[in-house]
Design a protein around this motif. Structure first.
Motif, PDB file in Angstrom:
ATOM      1  N   TYR A 174     -12.329   8.819  -3.225  1.00  0.00           N
ATOM      2  CA  TYR A 174     -12.450   8.202  -4.338  1.00  0.00           C
ATOM      3  C   TYR A 174     -10.839   7.952  -5.193  1.00  0.00           C
ATOM      4  O   TYR A 174     -10.344   7.923  -6.301  1.00  0.00           O
ATOM      5  CB  TYR A 174     -12.943  10.137  -5.810  1.00  0.00           C
ATOM      6  CG  TYR A 174     -14.606   9.476  -5.696  1.00  0.00           C
ATOM      7  CD1 TYR A 174     -15.288   9.022  -5.296  1.00  0.00           C
ATOM      8  CD2 TYR A 174     -15.081  10.491  -6.383  1.00  0.00           C
ATOM      9  CE1 TYR A 174     -16.932   9.008  -5.023  1.00  0.00           C
ATOM     10  CE2 TYR A 174     -16.073  11.021  -6.872  1.00  0.00           C
ATOM     11  CZ  TYR A 174     -16.866   9.844  -5.771  1.00  0.00           C
ATOM     12  OH  TYR A 174     -18.436  10.183  -5.730  1.00  0.00           O
ATOM     13  N   GLN A 175      -9.530   8.278  -4.523  1.00  0.00           N
ATOM     14  CA  GLN A 175      -8.466   7.885  -5.072  1.00  0.00           C
ATOM     15  C   GLN A 175      -8.452   6.048  -5.447  1.00  0.00           C
ATOM     16  O   GLN A 175      -9.477   4.936  -4.538  1.00  0.00           O
ATOM     17  CB  GLN A 175      -7.161   7.600  -3.942  1.00  0.00           C
ATOM     18  CG  GLN A 175      -7.663   6.215  -2.826  1.00  0.00           C
ATOM     19  CD  GLN A 175      -5.786   5.991  -3.079  1.00  0.00           C
ATOM     20  OE1 GLN A 175      -5.761   5.946  -3.343  1.00  0.00           O
ATOM     21  NE2 GLN A 175      -5.920   5.991  -1.156  1.00  0.00           N
ATOM     22  N   PRO A 176      -7.679   5.585  -6.349  1.00  0.00           N
ATOM     23  CA  PRO A 176      -7.710   4.433  -6.938  1.00  0.00           C
ATOM     24  C   PRO A 176      -7.285   3.302  -6.440  1.00  0.00           C
ATOM     25  O   PRO A 176      -8.251   1.867  -6.610  1.00  0.00           O
ATOM     26  CB  PRO A 176      -7.160   5.013  -8.361  1.00  0.00           C
ATOM     27  CG  PRO A 176      -6.531   6.140  -8.111  1.00  0.00           C
ATOM     28  CD  PRO A 176      -6.919   6.644  -6.971  1.00  0.00           C
ATOM     29  N   ALA A 177      -7.242   3.033  -5.666  1.00  0.00           N
ATOM     30  CA  ALA A 177      -6.742   2.176  -4.886  1.00  0.00           C
ATOM     31  C   ALA A 177      -7.715   1.661  -3.931  1.00  0.00           C
ATOM     32  O   ALA A 177      -8.036   0.499  -3.585  1.00  0.00           O
ATOM     33  CB  ALA A 177      -5.804   1.916  -3.457  1.00  0.00           C
ATOM     34  N   ASN A 178      -8.709   2.457  -3.805  1.00  0.00           N
ATOM     35  CA  ASN A 178     -10.339   1.989  -3.283  1.00  0.00           C
ATOM     36  C   ASN A 178     -11.093   1.373  -4.329  1.00  0.00           C
ATOM     37  O   ASN A 178     -12.553   1.029  -3.380  1.00  0.00           O
ATOM     38  CB  ASN A 178     -10.818   2.853  -2.257  1.00  0.00           C
ATOM     39  CG  ASN A 178     -10.479   3.300  -1.233  1.00  0.00           C
ATOM     40  OD1 ASN A 178      -9.249   2.944  -0.458  1.00  0.00           O
ATOM     41  ND2 ASN A 178     -10.296   5.206  -0.854  1.00  0.00           N
ATOM     42  N   PHE A 179     -10.487   0.522  -5.202  1.00  0.00           N
ATOM     43  CA  PHE A 179     -11.454   0.076  -6.070  1.00  0.00           C
ATOM     44  C   PHE A 179     -10.141  -0.889  -7.111  1.00  0.00           C
ATOM     45  O   PHE A 179      -9.595  -0.744  -6.803  1.00  0.00           O
ATOM     46  CB  PHE A 179     -12.348   0.735  -6.988  1.00  0.00           C
ATOM     47  CG  PHE A 179     -12.622   1.797  -6.842  1.00  0.00           C
ATOM     48  CD1 PHE A 179     -14.034   2.297  -6.276  1.00  0.00           C
ATOM     49  CD2 PHE A 179     -11.627   3.219  -6.139  1.00  0.00           C
ATOM     50  CE1 PHE A 179     -14.762   3.461  -5.884  1.00  0.00           C
ATOM     51  CE2 PHE A 179     -12.419   4.334  -6.204  1.00  0.00           C
ATOM     52  CZ  PHE A 179     -13.694   4.166  -5.823  1.00  0.00           C
ATOM     53  N   ASN A 214       0.964  -1.201  -0.120  1.00  0.00           N
ATOM     54  CA  ASN A 214       0.212  -0.026   0.432  1.00  0.00           C
ATOM     55  C   ASN A 214       0.972   1.748   0.118  1.00  0.00           C
ATOM     56  O   ASN A 214       2.266   1.852   0.681  1.00  0.00           O
ATOM     57  CB  ASN A 214      -0.752  -0.116   1.195  1.00  0.00           C
ATOM     58  CG  ASN A 214      -2.193   0.555   1.166  1.00  0.00           C
ATOM     59  OD1 ASN A 214      -2.712   0.367  -0.201  1.00  0.00           O
ATOM     60  ND2 ASN A 214      -1.972   1.625   2.536  1.00  0.00           N
ATOM     61  N   TYR A 215       0.504   2.544  -0.322  1.00  0.00           N
ATOM     62  CA  TYR A 215       0.791   3.114  -0.186  1.00  0.00           C
ATOM     63  C   TYR A 215       1.375   3.639   1.421  1.00  0.00           C
ATOM     64  O   TYR A 215       2.285   4.518   1.400  1.00  0.00           O
ATOM     65  CB  TYR A 215       0.337   4.718  -1.512  1.00  0.00           C
ATOM     66  CG  TYR A 215      -1.555   4.890  -0.361  1.00  0.00           C
ATOM     67  CD1 TYR A 215      -1.068   5.806   0.131  1.00  0.00           C
ATOM     68  CD2 TYR A 215      -2.179   4.011  -0.501  1.00  0.00           C
ATOM     69  CE1 TYR A 215      -2.095   6.375   0.774  1.00  0.00           C
ATOM     70  CE2 TYR A 215      -3.486   4.802   0.533  1.00  0.00           C
ATOM     71  CZ  TYR A 215      -3.890   5.592   0.600  1.00  0.00           C
ATOM     72  OH  TYR A 215      -4.433   5.943   1.255  1.00  0.00           O
ATOM     73  N   ASN A 216       0.363   3.718   2.111  1.00  0.00           N
ATOM     74  CA  ASN A 216       0.791   4.385   3.756  1.00  0.00           C
ATOM     75  C   ASN A 216       0.425   3.037   4.351  1.00  0.00           C
ATOM     76  O   ASN A 216      -0.408   2.803   4.551  1.00  0.00           O
ATOM     77  CB  ASN A 216       0.734   5.505   3.882  1.00  0.00           C
ATOM     78  CG  ASN A 216      -1.009   5.830   4.037  1.00  0.00           C
ATOM     79  OD1 ASN A 216      -1.525   4.570   3.783  1.00  0.00           O
ATOM     80  ND2 ASN A 216      -1.496   6.880   4.200  1.00  0.00           N
ATOM     81  N   VAL A 239     -13.536  -1.128  -2.090  1.00  0.00           N
ATOM     82  CA  VAL A 239     -13.062  -1.068  -0.651  1.00  0.00           C
ATOM     83  C   VAL A 239     -13.094   0.501  -0.039  1.00  0.00           C
ATOM     84  O   VAL A 239     -13.185   1.325  -0.444  1.00  0.00           O
ATOM     85  CB  VAL A 239     -11.704  -1.740  -0.439  1.00  0.00           C
ATOM     86  CG1 VAL A 239     -11.885  -3.727  -0.893  1.00  0.00           C
ATOM     87  CG2 VAL A 239     -10.785  -1.423  -0.799  1.00  0.00           C
ATOM     88  N   ASP A 240     -12.777   0.326   1.368  1.00  0.00           N
ATOM     89  CA  ASP A 240     -12.766   1.965   2.429  1.00  0.00           C
ATOM     90  C   ASP A 240     -13.704   2.169   2.700  1.00  0.00           C
ATOM     91  O   ASP A 240     -14.011   3.298   2.072  1.00  0.00           O
ATOM     92  CB  ASP A 240     -11.443   2.635   1.703  1.00  0.00           C
ATOM     93  CG  ASP A 240     -10.922   3.427   2.915  1.00  0.00           C
ATOM     94  OD1 ASP A 240     -11.527   3.708   3.918  1.00  0.00           O
ATOM     95  OD2 ASP A 240      -9.657   3.238   2.679  1.00  0.00           O
ATOM     96  N   PHE A 241     -14.589   2.536   2.957  1.00  0.00           N
ATOM     97  CA  PHE A 241     -15.368   3.312   3.537  1.00  0.00           C
ATOM     98  C   PHE A 241     -15.769   3.422   5.146  1.00  0.00           C
ATOM     99  O   PHE A 241     -16.940   4.259   5.557  1.00  0.00           O
ATOM    100  CB  PHE A 241     -17.515   2.087   3.171  1.00  0.00           C
ATOM    101  CG  PHE A 241     -17.400   1.847   1.972  1.00  0.00           C
ATOM    102  CD1 PHE A 241     -18.101   2.881   0.584  1.00  0.00           C
ATOM    103  CD2 PHE A 241     -16.648   0.907   0.976  1.00  0.00           C
ATOM    104  CE1 PHE A 241     -18.328   2.246  -0.245  1.00  0.00           C
ATOM    105  CE2 PHE A 241     -16.657   0.798  -0.026  1.00  0.00           C
ATOM    106  CZ  PHE A 241     -17.714   1.256  -1.055  1.00  0.00           C
TER     107      PHE A 241
END
Ligand SMILES: Nc1ncnc2c1ncn2[C@@H]1O[C@H](COP(=O)(O)OP(=O)(O)O)[C@@H](O)[C@H]1O
Ligand SMILES: [Mg+2]
Length: 301
Positions: free
Chosen positions: A196-201, A36-38, A212-214
């Motif tokens: 809406y960052q792309p890693a959540n899809f 992951n990015y962080n 993911v990520d709600f």
């Protein structure tokens, strides 16, 4: 891609929560952060079950948001047929045990090649439309204490009189010009995951296989989530023209977007950037955001 995944031990409470999903005799074989990015981010946990098979689940700890909100959102979205993780255990001490979904996140996918980058724009636009479409259902089945509502005016009110930026001329002037413009906007709020960052899809390359990520799910102006792309210069989708594709597909014009971008710049200045800094990184960020703000204000007026 397990070579990128860092091993991380689970606390006794976390182990117990994960194992509560499985029959007696199951044991935790491995646990890794996602690439992951962080960090810290959710943990992918491998379980050896008594019948000799292995299974994966996800242990997610809330960081900035709200675990009850996430649980409610996931339950409703699965009822509406969206591919979201199943809540297998929790909430317990801000943690949920979730099912592992298939697919690669759109951040990783978009970085594979030029072709993947183009495809990821279309997939992301589809994903956001899918979330938009459940707005009415979620409005009917929740109350604002579960899924909050943030109008543009709410978002402006939350930052416009705060220090340190409220005494700066650039900021004050932008607020004064922007306020009457935002007041007139009647775009209905939409259901969003809050990020809406792309890693959540997640995707299999042909369709969206996971949302993911709600933890920060909310009803919000649809363009506010898009404004994140230029403000953070989300690489590589931003420079590849994601915002323009989105605006064209959804038939918004550049002035519609400029007012949201200006608001997002003001929010970012207030929340993330000191007025005066000696750090080179912060200075670059400040220059970038003030440049975007000035451009947006020019487009608006
Ligand atoms: N249930 C899941 N199934 C598959 N991958 C997941 C799942 N949950 C998280 N991930 C992966 O972990 C990454 C980070 O998860 P996310 O829920 O977005 O946490 P964060 O709050 O750190 O952004 C996602 O981009 C995705 O790649
Ligand atoms: Mg995320």
């Amino acid at each position: 891609d397990s070579k990128h995944e860092l091993t991380i031990g689970l606390s006794p409470m976390e182990s117990a929560l994960v194992l509560s999903v499985f029959p007696e005799g199951a044991r935790i074989a491995a646990s890794h952060y996602f690439d992951n990015y962080n960090l810290p981010c959710p943990i992918k946990v491998k379980i050896d079950t008594p019948n000799g098979t292995s299974q994966y689940v996800v242990l997610r700890k809330t960081r900035h948001g709200d675990v009850e909100r996430e649980e409610n959102a996931l339950r409703l979205l699965s009822q509406y047929g969206l591919p979201v993780p199943k809540v297998l255990a929790g909430p317990c001490e801000s943690r949920l045990v979730l099912s592992l979904l298939e697919g690669e996140n759109l951040q990783h996918f978009s970085m594979r090649s030029k072709g993947h980058l183009e495809k990821s724009k279309a997939l992301l636009i589809t994903a956001l439309s899918t979330l938009d479409k459940v707005t009415g259902d979620i409005e009917r089945e929740t109350t604002p204490d579960i899924i909050p509502r943030h109008s543009l005016m709410d978002e402006l009110a939350a930052i416009k009189d705060q220090s340190p930026w409220n005494t700066e001329g650039l900021f004050r002037k932008a607020v004064d010009v922007l306020q009457p413009i935002l007041e007139k906007i009647t775009t209905p709020l939409v259901f969003t995951n809050g990020d809406y960052q792309p890693a959540n899809f997640l995707t299999d390359g042909a369709k969206i296989t996971g949302f993911v990520d709600f933890e920060k799910a909310c009803f919000r102006d649809p363009l506010m989530g898009i404004a994140k792309y230029p403000v953070y210069d989300l690489h590589p989708l931003n420079k590849a023209g994601f915002v323009d594709s989105y605006l064209d597909t959804r038939e918004y014009d550049r002035t519609d977007f400029a007012s949201r971008l200006a608001l997002m710049c003001l929010i970012t200045l207030q929340r993330e950037i000191p007025v005066r800094t000696t750090s080179e990184g912060e200075q670059t960020y400040l220059t970038h955001v003030t440049h975007l703000l000035k451009e947006a204000m020019t487009t608006i007026v």
